[in-house]
Design an enzyme around this catalytic site. Structure first.
Site, PDB file in Angstrom:
ATOM      1  N   ASP A   1       2.589  -0.004   6.875  1.00  0.00           N
ATOM      2  CA  ASP A   1       2.406   0.011   8.299  1.00  0.00           C
ATOM      3  C   ASP A   1       2.628   0.976   9.297  1.00  0.00           C
ATOM      4  OD1 ASP A   1       5.113   0.099   8.329  1.00  0.00           O
ATOM      5  OD2 ASP A   1       5.817  -1.866   9.058  1.00  0.00           O
TER       6      ASP A   1
ATOM      7  N   ASP B   1       5.277   2.064  12.481  1.00  0.00           N
ATOM      8  CA  ASP B   1       6.263   1.555  13.375  1.00  0.00           C
ATOM      9  C   ASP B   1       6.455   2.479  14.619  1.00  0.00           C
ATOM     10  OD1 ASP B   1       7.426  -0.344  11.001  1.00  0.00           O
ATOM     11  OD2 ASP B   1       7.175   1.444  10.136  1.00  0.00           O
TER      12      ASP B   1
ATOM     13  N   ASP C   1       4.270  -2.341  13.906  1.00  0.00           N
ATOM     14  CA  ASP C   1       5.345  -3.052  14.587  1.00  0.00           C
ATOM     15  C   ASP C   1       5.809  -2.268  15.674  1.00  0.00           C
ATOM     16  OD1 ASP C   1       5.678  -4.798  12.436  1.00  0.00           O
ATOM     17  OD2 ASP C   1       7.168  -3.609  11.236  1.00  0.00           O
TER      18      ASP C   1
HETATM   19  N1  DCT Z   1      13.847  -1.975   9.537  1.00  0.00           N
HETATM   20  C1  DCT Z   1      14.753  -2.513  10.257  1.00  0.00           C
HETATM   21  N2  DCT Z   1      14.511  -3.822  10.458  1.00  0.00           N
HETATM   22  C2  DCT Z   1      13.439  -4.498  10.129  1.00  0.00           C
HETATM   23  C3  DCT Z   1      12.559  -3.924   9.399  1.00  0.00           C
HETATM   24  C4  DCT Z   1      12.602  -2.658   9.363  1.00  0.00           C
HETATM   25  O1  DCT Z   1      15.526  -2.013  10.761  1.00  0.00           O
HETATM   26  N3  DCT Z   1      13.219  -5.771  10.384  1.00  0.00           N
HETATM   27  C5  DCT Z   1      13.961  -0.501   9.331  1.00  0.00           C
HETATM   28  C6  DCT Z   1      14.103  -0.214   7.949  1.00  0.00           C
HETATM   29  C7  DCT Z   1      13.250   0.790   7.466  1.00  0.00           C
HETATM   30  C8  DCT Z   1      12.295   1.240   8.650  1.00  0.00           C
HETATM   31  O2  DCT Z   1      12.832   0.257   9.745  1.00  0.00           O
HETATM   32  C9  DCT Z   1      10.937   0.890   8.769  1.00  0.00           C
HETATM   33  O3  DCT Z   1      10.771  -0.156   8.035  1.00  0.00           O
HETATM   34  P1  DCT Z   1       9.341  -0.234   6.986  1.00  0.00           P
HETATM   35  O4  DCT Z   1       8.200  -0.113   7.553  1.00  0.00           O
HETATM   36  O5  DCT Z   1       9.333  -1.448   6.258  1.00  0.00           O
HETATM   37  O6  DCT Z   1       9.570   0.983   6.069  1.00  0.00           O
HETATM   38  P2  DCT Z   1       8.886   2.337   5.913  1.00  0.00           P
HETATM   39  O7  DCT Z   1       9.971   3.290   5.371  1.00  0.00           O
HETATM   40  O8  DCT Z   1       8.336   2.887   7.318  1.00  0.00           O
HETATM   41  O9  DCT Z   1       7.935   2.277   4.684  1.00  0.00           O
HETATM   42  P3  DCT Z   1       6.361   1.997   4.863  1.00  0.00           P
HETATM   43  O10 DCT Z   1       5.762   3.591   4.665  1.00  0.00           O
HETATM   44  O11 DCT Z   1       5.953   1.222   3.552  1.00  0.00           O
HETATM   45  O12 DCT Z   1       5.983   1.399   6.131  1.00  0.00           O
HETATM   46 MG    MG Z   2       6.785   1.476   8.082  1.00  0.00          MG
END
Ligand code: DCT
Ligand code: MG
Length: 516
Positions: free
Chosen positions: A349, A351, A440
Site C-alpha cells: 500500500d 501510507d 492509508d
Molecule cells: N502502522 C501503525 N498502525 C497501523 C498500521 C501500521 O502504526 N494500524 C505502522 C507500522 C508500519 C507502518 O505503519 C506502515 O505499515 P504497513 O503499510 O503495514 O507496512 P509497510 O512497512 O509500509 O509495508 P508495505 O510495504 O507492505 O506496505
Molecule cells: Mg505500507
C-alpha cells in the site's frame, strides 16, 4: 627475501572433455559477465561448496560447476597457493596468466558488497618465487569483524541491502506460519532472528559466523545449519507444502481478510478463492467485497491489489494526495510514510501522514472527509473506510507493542490512471487503463507529528523494538502519539524524530536504516 607475488602460470592445455560444462542451468540472472568463478571443493567439502555456489549465483555471479576454459577466478578455502597449483597439476591443467587464484575471503567480501570487489594482496593466493611454500596466514579465512550487535532493532542499522536473504526468507515464512497458527512466541522468535540477520554487514557462510549474535536460539541455529548444509530448510519446505499455510496465505492476500475469516473458510473446507466467491451462503464485509472483486469483471481489484505498488505508482499517488489536500488545507504537510519512506521500491500500500499547524480542530476533523468526497465525485474512490479519531491529549501511551493508534484515518482503494504514472503513457496501456491501489491516510494533531511519523514509518519490527527498548531500558512508554517518562512522570515533547531518539538515549537511525 623474495617478495610474494600473485600466481600467473603459462597457458592451460585445452581439455575438450570439460568444455561447455557450466552452471548455465542456474535460474539466477548473471550480473557480472566478465567474471567466471570456480570454487575448489578440496578441503571445503561438497555441501559447503554447493552452498557457496548457490549464494554467489544468487548475487549475480557466474559460477561453473566444473573447471572449464572460461573460468577466470578460482576460489579456494584453507588451501595455500601451492595446494591449488598442486591440484591443478594433478588435473593436468596449467594456470593461464589471466587466471586469478583467490582465497575465500575475496568471495566473502564480494558477497558482502553484492558485487565483485577489488582483489588485494589479502585475497590473492601467492607463492614465493624461491619456493612453493605458502605465505603464513594466507590460507586462513578471516572471520568477519562482528561488533557487538544489539538485541533491539532500534540499535541496529538495517538497510535494504540484505546479505542473508537465503536465511531471512526462510525465517519470514516460518514466522508467517506461526502467525497463521497463532503461535505468538515462536512467531516472535523467527521474526527477531530474521531481523538480526537482515542487519548483518556480511553473509553467514558457516556456523562460526553466528557466534555472539543475539536472538539466535537453538531452534533458529538448527535451521541456519540446515540451510548451510543443504542449501534449503526442510522445515520451510514442509510449511510451503502445508495445506493450512497455503490456504491462509491465499485467503489473507484478500484485502479485508484476517486470521479469523481465513480460519473460518479453511474449516469450512474452502481451498480456492473462486469457490469462496461463488458460494451463495457466505456473507462478505464491504472490505472483503472490494478485496475480492469489482463491478467490472471478477478479480480485477484482487489482481491489482496482490500485485505490489511500485515507486512510480506511489509517487503518482503522492501527487494525487497532495493536490487534493492542498485544495482544502493549503498549509497542510503531507508525508509519505511506511515502506516507501524507508526506501523500498515496492509495497502492498502507500501510507501518508497529514498534519497542519494552522487548521482549527474542526478543519482538521473535516479534511479527510473533504478529500475522500472530492475523489468520490471524480470517480477515483473505489473503497473508503474512514475511522474517526479517539485521540485524547495527555492520555498515557499504550504499553502494548502492537497497539493501534487513535488518530483519524482512512483505508482506501484509489483508482490510479496509468496516465498519471511517470513512464506510463495514457492510452498506450492495454486493459482497463487504471490500477486499484491501497492507500492509508492518517491525520494527526500537529504536536504529535514526530511520534506519528516515527510510528508510521515502520518497519513493524523496528517499532516493536523501539517500544520494548523504551520500556525495558529507559522506563519510558512510547507509542504513535507520545513519549512518557515514568521516572520524571512527564510527557517528553518532540518536534522531530531526532528529538525522540535523543530522549531515548539512542543514536539516530535514518528511515532507510529501519528496514528491520
Ligand atoms: N502502522 C501503525 N498502525 C497501523 C498500521 C501500521 O502504526 N494500524 C505502522 C507500522 C508500519 C507502518 O505503519 C506502515 O505499515 P504497513 O503499510 O503495514 O507496512 P509497510 O512497512 O509500509 O509495508 P508495505 O510495504 O507492505 O506496505
Ligand atoms: Mg505500507
Amino acid at each position: 627475501m623474495d617478495s610474494p607475488q600473485a600466481v600467473h602460470l603459462g597457458p592451460r592445455k585445452k581439455r575438450p572433455r570439460q568444455m561447455g560444462t557450466s552452471g548455465a542451468t542456474t535460474p539466477h540472472d548473471i550480473r557480472f559477465q566478465d567474471l567466471v568463478l570456480f570454487i575448489l571443493e578440496k578441503k571445503m567439502g561438497t555441501t559447503r561448496r554447493a552452498f557457496l555456489m548457490e549464494l554467489a549465483r544468487r548475487k549475480g555471479f557466474r559460477v561453473e560447476n566444473e573447471l572449464s576454459d572460461s573460468v577466470t577466478h578460482i576460489v579456494a578455502e584453507n588451501n595455500s597457493a601451492s595446494d591449488v597449483l598442486e591440484w591443478l597439476q594433478l588435473q593436468n591443467i596449467k594456470a593461464s596468466s589471466e587466471l586469478e587464484l583467490l582465497d575465500i575471503s575475496w568471495l566473502i567480501d564480494c558477497m558482502g558488497a553484492g558485487k565483485p570487489v577489488e582483489m588485494t594482496g589479502r585475497h590473492q593466493l601467492v607463492v614465493r618465487s624461491s619456493s612453493l611454500s605458502p605465505v603464513p596466514g594466507s590460507q586462513n579465512v578471516p572471520a568477519p569483524a562482528v561488533q557487538k550487535i544489539s538485541q533491539y532493532a532500534c540499535q541496529r542499522r538495517t538497510t535494504l541491502n540484505n546479505h542473508n536473504q537465503l536465511f531471512t526468507d526462510a525465517f519470514d515464512i516460518l514466522a508467517e506460519n506461526d502467525e497463521f497458527r497463532e503461535n505468538e512466541g515462536s512467531c516472535l522468535v523467527f521474526m527477531r532472528a530474521a531481523s538480526v540477520l537482515k542487519s548483518l554487514p556480511f553473509p553467514i557462510i558457516s556456523m562460526k559466523d553466528t557466534e555472539g549474535l543475539p536472538c539466535l536460539g537453538d531452534k533458529v541455529k538448527c535451521i541456519i545449519e540446515g540451510i548451510i548444509e543443504d542449501g534449503e530448510s526442510s522445515e520451510v519446505k514442509a510449511v510451503l507444502n502445508d495445506e493450512r499455510y497455503k490456504s491462509f496465505k491465499l485467503f489473507t492476500s484478500v484485502f479485508g481478510v484476517g486470521l479469523k475469516t481465513a480460519e473460518k473458510w479453511f474449516r469450512m473446507g474452502f481451498r480456492t478463492l473462486s469457490k469462496i466467491k461463488s458460494d451463495k451462503s457466505l456473507k462478505f464485509t464491504h472490505m472483503q467485497k472490494a478485496g475480492l472483486s469489482n463491478g467490472l469483471s471478477g478479480f480485477l481489484y484482487y489482481e491489482d491489489l496482490v500485485s505490489c505498488v511500485n515507486r512510480a505508482e506511489a509517487e503518482a499517488i503522492s501527487v494525487l494526495v497532495k493536490e487534493a489536500v492542498a485544495t482544502f488545507l493549503p498549509d497542510a504537510l503531507v508525508t509519505m510514510t511506511g515502506g516507501f519512506r524507508r526506501g523500498k521500491m515496492t509495497g502492498h500500500d502507500v501510507d501518508f501522514l497529514i498534519t497542519s499547524s494552522e487548521a482549527t480542530e474542526e478543519e482538521e476533523q473535516q479534511l479527510l472527509h473533504k478529500v475522500t468526497d472530492f475523489w468520490r465525485q471524480q470517480g477515483l474512490l473505489l473503497y473508503c473506510d474512514l475511522i474517526e479519531s479517539t485521540f485524547e491529549k495527555f492520555k498515557l501511551p499504550s504499553r502494548k507493542v502492537d497497539a493501534l493508534d487513535h488518530f483519524q484515518k482512512c483505508f482506501l482503494i484509489l483508482k490510479l490512471h496509468h496516465g498519471r504514472v511517470r513512464g506510463e503513457q495514457s492510452g498506450q496501456q492495454e486493459g482497463k487503463g487504471w490500477k486499484a491501489i491501497r492507500v492509508d491516510l492518517v491525520m494527526c494533531p500537529y504536536e504529535c507529528r514526530a511520534f506519528a511519523l516515527l510510528g508510521w514509518t515502520g518497519s513493524r519490527q523496528f517499532e516493536r523494538d523501539l517500544r520494548r527498548y523504551a520500556t525495558h531500558e529507559r522506563k519510558m512508554i512510547l507509542d504513535n502519539h507520545a513519549l512518557y517518562d515514568k521516572t520524571k512522570r512527564a510527557f517528553l515533547e518532540a518536534e522531530s524524530e531526532e528529538e525522540i531518539f535523543a530522549h531515548l538515549g539512542l543514536d539516530y537511525i535514518e528511515p532507510w536504516e529501519r528496514n528491520a
